[in-house]
Design an enzyme around this catalytic site. Sequence first.
Site: not given
Ligand code: PMT
Length: 401
Positions: A211, A324, A338, A342
Amino acid sequence: MTIGVKQPSIVLGVSGGIACYKAVELVRLLVKAGCSVQVIMTRSAMEFVTPLTFQTLSGHPVASETFNLTQESEIGHINLADSADLFVIAPATANIIGKIANGIADDLLTTVLMATQAPLLIAPAMNIHMYENPILQENLRKLRRVGYHLLEPAEGFLACGYEGKGRLPDPEKIAEEVQRLLKPKDLIGERFLITAGPNREPLDPVRYLSNRSSGKMGYALARAALRRGAAVALVTGPTALAAPAGARTTQVTTAAEMRAAVLKEFSTSTAVIMAAAVSDYRPVMRADKKIKHGKYPIELRLEPNPDILKELGAAKDGRLLIGFAAETEALTANAAKKLTEKNLDMIVANDVTQEGSGFDGDSNIATILDRTGATCALPLMSKDDLADRIFDHFLELKKPR
Ligand code: PMT
Protein backbone atom coordinates in the site's frame (compact mmCIF):
# COMPACT_ATOMS: atom_id res chain seq x y z
CA MET A 1 0.55 32.55 28.52
CA THR A 2 2.65 30.81 31.16
CA ILE A 3 5.71 28.73 30.47
CA GLY A 4 7.46 26.39 32.94
CA VAL A 5 9.35 27.43 36.07
CA LYS A 6 12.84 27.87 34.61
CA GLN A 7 13.00 30.83 32.25
CA PRO A 8 13.13 29.26 28.76
CA SER A 9 15.88 30.58 26.55
CA ILE A 10 14.89 31.41 22.97
CA VAL A 11 17.36 32.35 20.27
CA LEU A 12 15.48 34.24 17.56
CA GLY A 13 17.11 34.44 14.14
CA VAL A 14 15.78 37.31 12.03
CA SER A 15 16.53 37.18 8.30
CA GLY A 16 15.93 40.02 5.87
CA GLY A 17 12.37 40.48 4.72
CA ILE A 18 9.69 43.10 5.15
CA ALA A 19 8.07 40.85 7.80
CA CYS A 20 10.96 41.73 10.17
CA TYR A 21 8.64 44.25 11.80
CA LYS A 22 6.45 41.36 13.01
CA ALA A 23 9.51 39.74 14.64
CA VAL A 24 9.68 42.84 16.86
CA GLU A 25 6.19 42.08 18.19
CA LEU A 26 7.15 38.42 18.57
CA VAL A 27 10.04 39.38 20.87
CA ARG A 28 7.66 41.47 22.96
CA LEU A 29 5.20 38.58 23.28
CA LEU A 30 7.91 36.05 24.19
CA VAL A 31 9.45 38.33 26.81
CA LYS A 32 5.96 38.95 28.22
CA ALA A 33 5.48 35.17 28.42
CA GLY A 34 8.58 34.84 30.58
CA CYS A 35 11.16 33.83 27.98
CA SER A 36 14.70 35.09 27.74
CA VAL A 37 15.13 36.12 24.10
CA GLN A 38 18.46 36.55 22.36
CA VAL A 39 18.25 37.94 18.82
CA ILE A 40 20.61 37.23 15.92
CA MET A 41 20.10 39.38 12.82
CA THR A 42 21.42 38.85 9.31
CA ARG A 43 22.89 41.85 7.51
CA SER A 44 19.83 42.19 5.29
CA ALA A 45 17.50 42.06 8.33
CA MET A 46 19.31 45.14 9.63
CA GLU A 47 18.24 46.99 6.47
CA PHE A 48 14.62 46.59 7.60
CA VAL A 49 14.78 47.05 11.41
CA THR A 50 17.60 48.37 13.59
CA PRO A 51 19.30 46.09 16.14
CA LEU A 52 18.49 48.75 18.75
CA THR A 53 14.77 47.95 18.46
CA PHE A 54 15.37 44.24 19.23
CA GLN A 55 17.93 45.06 21.91
CA THR A 56 15.54 47.39 23.71
CA LEU A 57 12.69 44.88 23.68
CA SER A 58 14.72 41.78 24.50
CA GLY A 59 17.04 43.42 27.04
CA HIS A 60 20.02 41.62 25.44
CA PRO A 61 22.63 42.79 22.95
CA VAL A 62 21.83 41.74 19.40
CA ALA A 63 24.35 39.50 17.64
CA SER A 64 25.03 39.90 13.95
CA GLU A 65 28.72 39.54 13.08
CA THR A 66 30.78 36.34 13.28
CA PHE A 67 34.12 38.11 13.47
CA ASN A 68 33.20 41.07 15.67
CA LEU A 69 35.45 40.65 18.71
CA THR A 70 33.32 42.78 21.02
CA GLN A 71 30.20 40.77 20.17
CA GLU A 72 32.12 37.50 20.42
CA SER A 73 33.44 38.29 23.93
CA GLU A 74 30.04 39.61 25.10
CA ILE A 75 27.86 36.90 23.56
CA GLY A 76 29.98 34.11 22.03
CA HIS A 77 28.46 32.20 19.12
CA ILE A 78 28.90 28.76 20.71
CA ASN A 79 27.32 30.10 23.90
CA LEU A 80 24.33 31.18 21.84
CA ALA A 81 24.09 27.75 20.24
CA ASP A 82 24.30 25.97 23.60
CA SER A 83 22.03 28.28 25.56
CA ALA A 84 18.94 27.85 23.39
CA ASP A 85 16.03 25.75 24.60
CA LEU A 86 14.47 26.57 21.26
CA PHE A 87 15.77 28.24 18.12
CA VAL A 88 13.25 30.25 16.10
CA ILE A 89 13.77 31.79 12.67
CA ALA A 90 11.14 34.42 11.88
CA PRO A 91 10.94 35.59 9.23
CA ALA A 92 12.80 32.90 7.32
CA THR A 93 13.56 34.00 3.77
CA ALA A 94 14.00 31.64 0.81
CA ASN A 95 17.72 32.39 1.04
CA ILE A 96 18.13 31.34 4.69
CA ILE A 97 15.97 28.24 4.10
CA GLY A 98 18.20 27.30 1.15
CA LYS A 99 21.32 27.75 3.27
CA ILE A 100 20.04 25.63 6.16
CA ALA A 101 18.83 22.89 3.82
CA ASN A 102 22.25 22.72 2.21
CA GLY A 103 24.42 22.99 5.29
CA ILE A 104 25.84 26.42 4.44
CA ALA A 105 27.19 28.40 7.41
CA ASP A 106 28.55 31.67 6.03
CA ASP A 107 27.30 34.22 8.57
CA LEU A 108 26.63 34.34 12.29
CA LEU A 109 23.03 33.10 12.13
CA THR A 110 23.76 30.06 9.97
CA THR A 111 26.95 29.29 11.94
CA VAL A 112 25.12 29.29 15.28
CA LEU A 113 22.33 27.21 13.75
CA MET A 114 24.83 24.63 12.56
CA ALA A 115 26.21 24.33 16.10
CA THR A 116 22.97 24.19 18.04
CA GLN A 117 21.30 21.02 19.29
CA ALA A 118 18.11 22.87 20.20
CA PRO A 119 14.88 22.17 18.33
CA LEU A 120 14.33 24.62 15.47
CA LEU A 121 11.10 26.39 14.49
CA ILE A 122 11.11 28.03 11.08
CA ALA A 123 8.48 30.57 9.99
CA PRO A 124 8.91 31.20 6.25
CA ALA A 125 7.75 34.51 4.72
CA MET A 126 8.22 35.50 1.11
CA ASN A 127 6.59 36.28 -2.23
CA ILE A 128 4.01 33.67 -3.31
CA HIS A 129 5.97 32.61 -6.41
CA MET A 130 9.13 32.15 -4.37
CA TYR A 131 7.12 30.05 -1.90
CA GLU A 132 5.74 27.88 -4.69
CA ASN A 133 9.15 27.43 -6.32
CA PRO A 134 9.84 23.66 -6.43
CA ILE A 135 13.40 24.16 -5.17
CA LEU A 136 12.13 26.03 -2.11
CA GLN A 137 9.48 23.35 -1.56
CA GLU A 138 12.12 20.61 -1.82
CA ASN A 139 14.26 22.50 0.73
CA LEU A 140 11.26 22.68 3.10
CA ARG A 141 10.65 18.95 2.74
CA LYS A 142 14.32 18.34 3.53
CA LEU A 143 14.06 20.45 6.69
CA ARG A 144 10.93 18.59 7.79
CA ARG A 145 12.64 15.27 7.19
CA VAL A 146 15.42 16.10 9.64
CA GLY A 147 12.82 17.01 12.24
CA TYR A 148 12.72 20.82 12.07
CA HIS A 149 9.35 22.41 12.78
CA LEU A 150 7.85 24.55 10.05
CA LEU A 151 4.99 26.99 10.33
CA GLU A 152 2.81 27.35 7.23
CA PRO A 153 2.88 30.93 5.91
CA ALA A 154 -0.44 32.77 6.12
CA GLU A 155 -2.44 33.81 3.06
CA GLY A 156 -3.37 37.38 2.17
CA PHE A 157 -2.01 40.58 0.74
CA LEU A 158 1.78 40.41 0.29
CA ALA A 159 4.16 43.36 0.46
CA CYS A 160 5.26 42.68 -3.15
CA GLY A 161 1.72 43.48 -4.33
CA TYR A 162 0.61 39.88 -4.93
CA GLU A 163 -2.14 38.15 -2.99
CA GLY A 164 -1.69 34.56 -1.74
CA LYS A 165 0.39 32.35 0.54
CA GLY A 166 3.62 33.81 1.86
CA ARG A 167 2.82 36.11 4.79
CA LEU A 168 4.58 35.55 8.09
CA PRO A 169 1.97 34.10 10.48
CA ASP A 170 0.79 36.49 13.18
CA PRO A 171 3.30 36.88 16.04
CA GLU A 172 0.64 35.50 18.42
CA LYS A 173 0.51 32.30 16.39
CA ILE A 174 4.30 31.95 16.36
CA ALA A 175 4.46 32.61 20.12
CA GLU A 176 1.80 29.94 20.67
CA GLU A 177 3.83 27.44 18.66
CA VAL A 178 6.94 28.33 20.69
CA GLN A 179 5.03 27.58 23.87
CA ARG A 180 3.93 24.23 22.51
CA LEU A 181 7.43 23.26 21.46
CA LEU A 182 8.85 24.22 24.84
CA LYS A 183 6.83 21.50 26.44
CA PRO A 184 8.70 19.64 29.17
CA LYS A 185 9.93 16.05 28.90
CA ASP A 186 6.55 14.76 29.96
CA LEU A 187 6.86 11.22 28.59
CA ILE A 188 9.81 10.14 30.72
CA GLY A 189 9.17 6.63 32.03
CA GLU A 190 7.01 5.60 29.06
CA ARG A 191 8.21 2.86 26.71
CA PHE A 192 6.34 3.20 23.45
CA LEU A 193 6.06 0.43 20.92
CA ILE A 194 5.33 2.22 17.64
CA THR A 195 4.68 0.66 14.23
CA ALA A 196 5.14 2.46 10.93
CA GLY A 197 5.04 1.98 7.19
CA PRO A 198 3.50 -0.60 4.88
CA ASN A 199 3.88 -4.35 4.58
CA ARG A 200 4.84 -6.18 1.44
CA GLU A 201 3.23 -9.54 0.77
CA PRO A 202 5.24 -11.44 -1.87
CA LEU A 203 3.52 -12.99 -4.88
CA ASP A 204 6.71 -14.33 -6.44
CA PRO A 205 10.42 -13.44 -6.11
CA VAL A 206 9.93 -10.05 -7.85
CA ARG A 207 6.36 -8.95 -7.09
CA TYR A 208 4.42 -8.06 -3.98
CA LEU A 209 1.13 -6.61 -2.73
CA SER A 210 1.51 -3.43 -0.69
CA ASN A 211 0.00 0.00 0.00
CA ARG A 212 1.01 3.66 -0.18
CA SER A 213 2.22 4.13 3.40
CA SER A 214 5.56 5.99 3.53
CA GLY A 215 6.12 5.49 7.25
CA LYS A 216 6.19 9.27 7.85
CA MET A 217 3.38 9.25 10.44
CA GLY A 218 4.92 6.46 12.52
CA TYR A 219 8.41 7.98 12.32
CA ALA A 220 7.02 11.38 13.38
CA LEU A 221 5.47 9.67 16.41
CA ALA A 222 8.76 7.99 17.26
CA ARG A 223 10.66 11.31 17.02
CA ALA A 224 8.09 13.17 19.14
CA ALA A 225 8.08 10.47 21.83
CA LEU A 226 11.88 10.52 21.99
CA ARG A 227 11.93 14.34 22.13
CA ARG A 228 9.55 14.22 25.08
CA GLY A 229 11.70 11.75 27.00
CA ALA A 230 10.13 8.34 26.22
CA ALA A 231 11.96 5.19 25.16
CA VAL A 232 10.85 3.95 21.73
CA ALA A 233 10.82 0.56 20.03
CA LEU A 234 9.97 1.16 16.38
CA VAL A 235 8.77 -1.75 14.23
CA THR A 236 8.75 -0.59 10.65
CA GLY A 237 7.83 -1.89 7.25
CA PRO A 238 9.98 -0.91 4.25
CA THR A 239 10.38 2.89 3.94
CA ALA A 240 12.85 5.37 2.50
CA LEU A 241 13.24 7.10 5.88
CA ALA A 242 16.25 7.25 8.18
CA ALA A 243 15.68 5.48 11.50
CA PRO A 244 15.05 8.04 14.26
CA ALA A 245 18.16 8.45 16.40
CA GLY A 246 17.62 6.88 19.80
CA ALA A 247 14.87 4.42 18.81
CA ARG A 248 15.39 0.65 18.90
CA THR A 249 14.31 -0.10 15.34
CA THR A 250 13.26 -3.45 13.86
CA GLN A 251 12.81 -3.66 10.08
CA VAL A 252 10.15 -6.07 8.82
CA THR A 253 8.51 -6.80 5.49
CA THR A 254 5.33 -8.89 5.79
CA ALA A 255 2.43 -8.55 8.23
CA ALA A 256 3.45 -11.90 9.79
CA GLU A 257 6.95 -10.53 10.44
CA MET A 258 5.46 -7.33 11.85
CA ARG A 259 3.25 -9.37 14.18
CA ALA A 260 6.22 -11.39 15.42
CA ALA A 261 8.35 -8.26 16.05
CA VAL A 262 5.45 -6.47 17.77
CA LEU A 263 4.72 -9.43 20.07
CA LYS A 264 8.42 -9.55 20.99
CA GLU A 265 8.46 -5.87 22.03
CA PHE A 266 4.97 -5.85 23.58
CA SER A 267 5.85 -7.28 26.99
CA THR A 268 8.36 -4.49 27.81
CA SER A 269 6.20 -1.64 26.50
CA THR A 270 3.94 0.64 28.53
CA ALA A 271 1.94 1.79 25.50
CA VAL A 272 1.49 0.91 21.84
CA ILE A 273 0.75 3.06 18.81
CA MET A 274 -0.01 1.23 15.58
CA ALA A 275 0.42 3.71 12.74
CA ALA A 276 1.51 1.01 10.29
CA ALA A 277 -0.73 0.24 7.35
CA VAL A 278 -0.77 -3.50 8.02
CA SER A 279 -1.66 -5.67 5.00
CA ASP A 280 -5.09 -7.13 5.65
CA TYR A 281 -4.52 -9.94 3.12
CA ARG A 282 -1.67 -12.01 1.74
CA PRO A 283 -1.54 -14.30 -1.30
CA VAL A 284 -2.46 -17.89 -0.43
CA MET A 285 0.38 -19.11 -2.67
CA ARG A 286 3.80 -17.60 -3.20
CA ALA A 287 5.37 -18.73 -6.50
CA ASP A 288 9.00 -19.87 -6.19
CA LYS A 289 9.78 -18.64 -9.69
CA LYS A 290 8.75 -15.40 -11.40
CA ILE A 291 5.18 -15.74 -12.73
CA LYS A 292 5.43 -15.69 -16.53
CA HIS A 293 3.41 -13.43 -18.80
CA GLY A 294 0.58 -15.43 -20.44
CA LYS A 295 -2.46 -15.09 -22.67
CA TYR A 296 -5.11 -15.84 -20.07
CA PRO A 297 -6.20 -14.09 -16.89
CA ILE A 298 -4.79 -15.61 -13.72
CA GLU A 299 -6.58 -15.78 -10.40
CA LEU A 300 -5.04 -14.42 -7.24
CA ARG A 301 -6.36 -15.96 -4.04
CA LEU A 302 -5.83 -14.01 -0.85
CA GLU A 303 -6.15 -15.05 2.77
CA PRO A 304 -6.55 -12.70 5.73
CA ASN A 305 -3.57 -11.73 7.86
CA PRO A 306 -4.04 -11.72 11.62
CA ASP A 307 -5.29 -8.46 13.12
CA ILE A 308 -2.24 -7.54 15.22
CA LEU A 309 -3.87 -4.69 17.10
CA LYS A 310 -6.93 -6.75 17.99
CA GLU A 311 -4.62 -9.40 19.39
CA LEU A 312 -2.86 -6.77 21.54
CA GLY A 313 -6.25 -5.42 22.63
CA ALA A 314 -7.12 -8.82 24.06
CA ALA A 315 -3.85 -8.95 26.03
CA LYS A 316 -3.28 -5.30 26.93
CA ASP A 317 -2.94 -5.77 30.69
CA GLY A 318 -2.86 -2.09 31.71
CA ARG A 319 -1.05 -0.86 28.62
CA LEU A 320 -2.54 2.04 26.71
CA LEU A 321 -3.31 1.08 23.11
CA ILE A 322 -3.60 3.60 20.31
CA GLY A 323 -4.69 2.61 16.83
CA PHE A 324 -5.04 4.51 13.59
CA ALA A 325 -7.96 4.25 11.20
CA ALA A 326 -7.41 4.96 7.52
CA GLU A 327 -10.92 5.62 6.20
CA THR A 328 -12.44 6.55 2.87
CA GLU A 329 -16.02 6.95 4.22
CA ALA A 330 -17.96 7.36 7.51
CA LEU A 331 -14.76 8.45 9.28
CA THR A 332 -15.85 8.69 12.91
CA ALA A 333 -18.40 5.87 12.79
CA ASN A 334 -15.86 3.43 11.34
CA ALA A 335 -13.12 4.60 13.70
CA ALA A 336 -15.43 4.28 16.72
CA LYS A 337 -16.23 0.71 15.67
CA LYS A 338 -12.50 -0.15 15.51
CA LEU A 339 -11.92 1.52 18.88
CA THR A 340 -14.47 -0.80 20.51
CA GLU A 341 -13.79 -3.98 18.54
CA LYS A 342 -10.02 -3.83 19.12
CA ASN A 343 -10.36 -2.76 22.77
CA LEU A 344 -8.36 0.44 22.24
CA ASP A 345 -7.94 3.51 24.45
CA MET A 346 -7.60 5.93 21.55
CA ILE A 347 -7.89 5.89 17.79
CA VAL A 348 -6.59 8.46 15.32
CA ALA A 349 -8.89 8.54 12.30
CA ASN A 350 -7.65 9.99 9.02
CA ASP A 351 -9.86 10.40 5.98
CA VAL A 352 -7.30 9.33 3.39
CA THR A 353 -9.37 10.76 0.51
CA GLN A 354 -8.85 14.32 1.73
CA GLU A 355 -6.10 16.52 0.23
CA GLY A 356 -3.22 16.79 2.71
CA SER A 357 -4.40 13.81 4.76
CA GLY A 358 -3.21 10.22 5.17
CA PHE A 359 -0.65 8.45 3.01
CA ASP A 360 2.74 9.69 1.96
CA GLY A 361 2.57 13.50 2.44
CA ASP A 362 4.15 15.45 5.29
CA SER A 363 0.76 16.56 6.66
CA ASN A 364 -2.35 14.90 8.01
CA ILE A 365 -5.91 15.76 9.05
CA ALA A 366 -7.10 13.64 11.94
CA THR A 367 -9.91 13.15 14.40
CA ILE A 368 -8.95 11.62 17.73
CA LEU A 369 -11.55 9.45 19.46
CA ASP A 370 -10.99 7.92 22.87
CA ARG A 371 -12.52 5.33 25.20
CA THR A 372 -14.29 8.04 27.26
CA GLY A 373 -16.36 8.95 24.18
CA ALA A 374 -14.45 12.21 23.54
CA THR A 375 -13.95 13.24 19.91
CA CYS A 376 -11.44 15.88 18.87
CA ALA A 377 -11.34 16.96 15.21
CA LEU A 378 -7.99 18.53 14.34
CA PRO A 379 -7.22 20.78 11.36
CA LEU A 380 -4.55 20.15 8.69
CA MET A 381 -1.13 20.06 10.32
CA SER A 382 2.28 18.48 9.84
CA LYS A 383 2.69 14.85 10.90
CA ASP A 384 5.23 16.07 13.49
CA ASP A 385 2.63 18.39 15.02
CA LEU A 386 -0.06 15.71 14.92
CA ALA A 387 2.31 13.36 16.74
CA ASP A 388 2.60 15.91 19.56
CA ARG A 389 -1.19 16.31 19.71
CA ILE A 390 -1.57 12.54 20.00
CA PHE A 391 0.85 12.48 22.96
CA ASP A 392 -0.96 15.45 24.58
CA HIS A 393 -4.20 13.47 24.32
CA PHE A 394 -2.46 10.34 25.62
CA LEU A 395 -1.33 12.24 28.75
CA GLU A 396 -4.84 13.63 29.30
CA LEU A 397 -6.22 10.11 29.13
CA LYS A 398 -3.68 8.88 31.66
CA LYS A 399 -4.57 11.54 34.25
CA PRO A 400 -6.34 10.03 37.26
CA ARG A 401 -9.99 11.05 37.31
O1 PMT B 1 2.86 6.11 6.53
P1 PMT B 1 2.30 7.41 6.01
O2 PMT B 1 2.53 7.60 4.54
O3 PMT B 1 2.74 8.59 6.83
O4 PMT B 1 0.71 7.36 6.14
C1 PMT B 1 0.10 7.34 7.39
C2 PMT B 1 -1.05 6.34 7.46
C3 PMT B 1 -2.17 6.76 6.52
C4 PMT B 1 -0.58 4.94 7.08
C5 PMT B 1 -1.52 6.35 8.96
O5 PMT B 1 -1.95 7.64 9.29
C6 PMT B 1 -2.66 5.37 9.19
O6 PMT B 1 -3.83 5.66 9.03
N1 PMT B 1 -2.29 4.13 9.60
C7 PMT B 1 -3.22 3.01 9.80
C8 PMT B 1 -3.57 2.40 8.48
C9 PMT B 1 -4.48 1.19 8.61
O7 PMT B 1 -4.03 0.09 8.43
O8 PMT B 1 -5.69 1.48 9.01
P2 PMT B 1 -6.87 0.35 9.27
O9 PMT B 1 -8.07 1.19 9.51
O10 PMT B 1 -6.87 -0.62 8.14
O11 PMT B 1 -6.41 -0.41 10.59
C10 PMT B 1 -6.84 -0.02 11.88
C11 PMT B 1 -5.74 -0.28 12.88
O12 PMT B 1 -5.48 -1.68 13.01
C12 PMT B 1 -4.41 0.35 12.53
O13 PMT B 1 -3.83 0.87 13.72
C13 PMT B 1 -3.59 -0.79 11.96
O14 PMT B 1 -2.19 -0.60 12.22
C14 PMT B 1 -4.14 -1.99 12.73
N2 PMT B 1 -4.15 -3.26 11.96
C15 PMT B 1 -4.81 -3.34 10.77
C16 PMT B 1 -4.87 -4.54 10.09
C17 PMT B 1 -4.21 -5.67 10.64
N3 PMT B 1 -4.21 -6.85 10.02
N4 PMT B 1 -3.56 -5.55 11.82
C18 PMT B 1 -3.53 -4.38 12.49
O15 PMT B 1 -2.94 -4.29 13.57
